[in-house]
Structure formats: C-alpha cells, structure tokens
Design a protein around this motif. Structure first.
Motif, PDB file in Angstrom:
ATOM      1  N   UNK A 287       0.988  -1.205  -0.047  1.00 11.86           N
ATOM      2  CA  UNK A 287      -0.061   0.104  -0.023  1.00 11.86           C
ATOM      3  C   UNK A 287       0.973   1.386   0.133  1.00 11.86           C
ATOM      4  N   UNK A 288       0.285   2.406  -0.670  1.00 14.06           N
ATOM      5  CA  UNK A 288       1.259   3.532  -0.639  1.00 14.06           C
ATOM      6  C   UNK A 288       1.260   4.070   0.393  1.00 14.06           C
ATOM      7  N   UNK A 289       2.272   4.587   1.051  1.00 15.62           N
ATOM      8  CA  UNK A 289       2.603   5.526   2.094  1.00 15.62           C
ATOM      9  C   UNK A 289       3.030   6.989   1.769  1.00 15.62           C
ATOM     10  N   UNK A 290       2.728   7.934   2.393  1.00 16.91           N
ATOM     11  CA  UNK A 290       3.272   9.129   2.415  1.00 16.91           C
ATOM     12  C   UNK A 290       3.865   9.821   3.774  1.00 16.91           C
ATOM     13  N   UNK A 291       5.278   9.876   3.471  1.00 17.78           N
ATOM     14  CA  UNK A 291       6.212  10.223   4.793  1.00 17.78           C
ATOM     15  C   UNK A 291       6.596  11.592   4.693  1.00 17.78           C
ATOM     16  N   UNK A 292       6.837  12.336   5.961  1.00 14.01           N
ATOM     17  CA  UNK A 292       7.325  13.488   6.214  1.00 14.01           C
ATOM     18  C   UNK A 292       8.696  13.166   6.789  1.00 14.01           C
ATOM     19  N   UNK A 293       9.838  13.903   6.543  1.00 19.36           N
ATOM     20  CA  UNK A 293      11.016  14.037   6.849  1.00 19.36           C
ATOM     21  C   UNK A 293      11.540  15.335   7.368  1.00 19.36           C
ATOM     22  N   UNK A 294      12.052  15.602   8.465  1.00 18.83           N
ATOM     23  CA  UNK A 294      12.568  16.917   8.998  1.00 18.83           C
ATOM     24  C   UNK A 294      13.877  17.221   8.427  1.00 18.83           C
ATOM     25  N   UNK A 295      14.234  17.849   7.488  1.00 20.73           N
ATOM     26  CA  UNK A 295      15.503  18.061   6.903  1.00 20.73           C
ATOM     27  C   UNK A 295      16.216  19.476   6.975  1.00 20.73           C
ATOM     28  N   UNK A 296      17.165  19.668   6.906  1.00 20.64           N
ATOM     29  CA  UNK A 296      17.786  21.127   6.800  1.00 20.64           C
ATOM     30  C   UNK A 296      17.909  21.814   8.319  1.00 20.64           C
ATOM     31  N   UNK A 297      18.763  22.587   8.132  1.00 18.34           N
ATOM     32  CA  UNK A 297      18.801  23.467   9.548  1.00 18.34           C
ATOM     33  C   UNK A 297      17.924  24.161  10.030  1.00 18.34           C
ATOM     34  N   UNK A 298      16.821  24.487   9.125  1.00 17.94           N
ATOM     35  CA  UNK A 298      15.620  25.056   9.675  1.00 17.94           C
ATOM     36  C   UNK A 298      14.568  23.946   9.770  1.00 17.94           C
ATOM     37  N   UNK A 299      14.664  22.791   9.745  1.00 16.40           N
ATOM     38  CA  UNK A 299      13.818  21.807  10.012  1.00 16.40           C
ATOM     39  C   UNK A 299      12.647  21.757   8.819  1.00 16.40           C
ATOM     40  N   UNK A 300      12.818  22.133   7.792  1.00 17.72           N
ATOM     41  CA  UNK A 300      11.789  22.102   6.868  1.00 17.72           C
ATOM     42  C   UNK A 300      11.391  20.641   6.553  1.00 17.72           C
ATOM     43  N   UNK A 301      10.092  20.504   6.375  1.00  9.89           N
ATOM     44  CA  UNK A 301       9.405  19.093   6.305  1.00  9.89           C
ATOM     45  C   UNK A 301       9.579  18.833   4.651  1.00  9.89           C
ATOM     46  N   UNK A 302      10.025  17.610   4.598  1.00  6.14           N
ATOM     47  CA  UNK A 302      10.169  17.140   3.071  1.00  6.14           C
ATOM     48  C   UNK A 302       9.141  15.977   2.988  1.00  6.14           C
ATOM     49  N   UNK A 303       8.394  15.795   1.760  1.00  2.00           N
ATOM     50  CA  UNK A 303       7.467  14.679   1.603  1.00  2.00           C
ATOM     51  C   UNK A 303       7.578  13.878   0.698  1.00  2.00           C
ATOM     52  N   UNK A 304       7.704  12.599   0.967  1.00  2.00           N
ATOM     53  CA  UNK A 304       8.111  11.579  -0.255  1.00  2.00           C
ATOM     54  C   UNK A 304       7.186  10.341  -0.124  1.00  2.00           C
ATOM     55  N   UNK A 305       6.955   9.406  -0.903  1.00  2.00           N
ATOM     56  CA  UNK A 305       6.047   8.323  -0.942  1.00  2.00           C
ATOM     57  C   UNK A 305       6.964   7.224  -1.447  1.00  2.00           C
ATOM     58  N   UNK A 306       6.255   6.215  -0.864  1.00  2.00           N
ATOM     59  CA  UNK A 306       7.001   4.685  -1.083  1.00  2.00           C
ATOM     60  C   UNK A 306       5.755   3.648  -0.901  1.00  2.00           C
ATOM     61  N   UNK A 307       5.963   2.603  -1.021  1.00  2.00           N
ATOM     62  CA  UNK A 307       5.276   1.331  -0.555  1.00  2.00           C
ATOM     63  C   UNK A 307       5.575   0.710   0.550  1.00  2.00           C
TER      64      UNK A 307
END
Length: 313
Positions: A287-307
């Motif tokens: 099943x598809x999952x959408x994930x958020x990771x906290x990246x960068x010095x300012x803690x920006x949220x990056x979204x990615x998808x995977x199975x």
C-alpha cells in the motif's frame, strides 16, 4: 460505552491516519473532574477526554506536513490550551493513582478483578502517551523523543504485564474486533517514536501478542506494516519481511539512535494498493505511504512516497 465516549475515541483518529482534525467535533469537557474519583467510570471518562484533547492539540500545534523552526513562537491561545492540558494530565494521574491505591488497600472491598487490573494498565498507558504527546509540543525537533526512554520502557512493561496476564489465565489471542481503542494504537505510537532499536523491537513483539485484528478504526496489520517500514528505514535493516525474534537476536544499539534526517516525523496512508510477485512465488500486497522527514538546518518538512508491504492475512 456512551456516545460521548465513542466520539472522543474517534477524535484521536486524525492524529494517526491523515484526516484533518477539523473533520471531527471538538468534544466539550466543561464539568469533568480530573481528581477525587469515586468510580472507575469517572476515571475512564476523564481519561477519554484528556486523550482526545491531547491528540487534537498536537494537530493544532503541528498540522500534518508542517513544522515550526526553533525560533517559532506558538500562538498565545495554543499556549494557554497547552498549559491547561499539562495541568489536567498531572491532576488526573494523581487522582488515578489515589483511586487505584484506595481500591487495592480497602480491606472492605473485594479483591480487584483481573479485568480491573487490565483496565488500570490501559489507563496508565493512555496517560503516558498523552503526556508524551503534549510534553513534546513545544519542541520542533524530532530528536526530543530520545529524552523519553523511561516512559517508553514503562509502556513496554505495562504491555508485557497485560500479555502475561492473558497467557496465565489462558485468555485466547485477542479477538478480531474491539469497538474501542485499546493498547494497539498506543504501542504503535511508541514503536514510531522510540528510536532505541532493541526497545522498539520489544514493544513491537508484545504488540503482536495483544493487538486485536481491529480496534475501532485501527487495523493491526496495517500498523504492523507501518512499524516495520519505519524501523527498516530508520535503522537501515530489513524489517518488513524478517521476524521480530530474528531481528532481536542480531540487533545492537550501536548506533544508539538514527540520525535526525532518517527519522519519519509523520505519515499517512494512500488509497493505492498493488499485488506483486514474491521471490517465493506467492503474491504479496503493498500500500502507498506518504512520509514526512525533517531536513535542513531550519527543519523544513520534506514529503516522499513509497510502498509498504502488508503482512499476509
């Protein structure tokens, strides 16, 4: 369970699975007492309210996919809510502890039944999880959860006690469906946020022993699949198809915790599913999952998808 209790349990759902918190009514809590309990019903009703308020406050502080930088100032109205909820959680635990101790020591009362002891374990676990949720809201850093190892260890101890109680009494494996939210979603949260590998694997092992097939809107197989994915990603191990016992035999706590960049801060499940051939020749589902990771010095949220590979039925 009355209707207000049902809605309070349902209002926790957006925290876990991606619905917007505005889709669920904000349950009134005026008039509820968080201490001086005279019955277990009063204890449960107050905890149901605190759990719902805690889950809602998380989404108000941090809408899905957004994160506050270190210098972000929370709106005053949320800080007032946060302070009130922290106070009420502390008051409830003191009241709960006094009620539990009174029940145990009252020689005129009947010995607590195993069902009551099981309920005490569930209530304490709900309080622990709510307390972590609320206590971490003022920190934008996912690494903050590493400060709560003792709380995660207590959650594991309570879950083990429950599993041992069921085994000792010959209680069959948890039934396929339980209407209200029990321990499984709470343990799911602990696996997600406890980054000490051996400890989170121990929590996941006991999760498999006591989780119902479904608890309200929570599906234990889906939660297990998500936990396996997150563990595999964060620790760079093959966790989706390897047994928990095998992982425990070979795992170490070095490095003790994953880096900030590898940590899954949040997720939600998509509707897309696929079947695909397994190397053994059988078919597997994912099943598809959408994930958020906290990246960068300012803690920006990056979204990615995977199975996410779903366990077999």
């Amino acid at each position: 369970m009355n209707l207000s209790a049902i809605f309070r349990h349902l209002s926790v759902y957006p925290l876990f699975f991606g619905a917007d918190v505005s889709d669920f009514p904000d349950m009134p809590h005026d008039g509820l007492a968080y201490h001086g309990f005279q019955s277990i019903h009063e204890v449960v009703e107050a905890m149901d309210d605190l759990l719902a308020r805690s889950a809602r406050l998380i989404r108000e502080f941090s809408p899905r996919g957004q994160i506050c930088s270190d210098d972000y100032m929370s709106p005053p109205v949320l800080l007032v809510k946060w302070q009130g909820l922290r106070r009420d959680l502390g008051t409830w635990y003191a009241g709960f502890s006094a009620f539990r101790d009174r029940q145990r020591s009252d020689v005129a009362a009947a010995v607590s039944s195993q069902e009551e002891l099981s309920l005490y374990r569930l209530l304490e676990m709900r309080w622990l999880v709510s307390d972590i949720w609320v206590d971490t809201r003022l920190s934008p850093d996912e690494m903050v959860y590493d400060s709560y190892r003792s709380q995660f260890e207590r959650i594991l101890a309570l879950a083990k006690e429950e599993a041992e109680f069921r085994e000792a009494l010959g209680v069959p494996k948890a039934r396929a469906f339980k209407f209200e939210m029990a321990m499984a979603p709470l343990l799911h949260f602990a696996v997600m946020k406890c980054r000490f590998l051996r400890l989170r694997l121990e929590i996941m092992r006991v999760f498999k022993k006591i989780a119902c097939g479904k608890e309200g809107l929570w599906d234990s197989k889906q939660m297990e699949a998500i936990d396996r994915y997150i563990i595999g990603h964060e620790h760079s191990i093959e966790a989706e198809t390897t047994s928990i016992d095998s992982l425990l035999k070979t795992c170490t706590d070095v490095p003790a915790v994953p880096s900030k960049e590898r940590r899954v801060s949040d997720y939600y499940m998509g509707d897309e599913t696929q079947t695909y051939p397994h190397p053994s020749g059988s078919e597997s589902r994912r099943q598809m999952i959408y994930l958020y990771f906290q990246l960068g010095a300012l803690g920006q949220m990056v979204k990615m998808k995977d199975w996410v590979t779903l366990p077999g039925q």
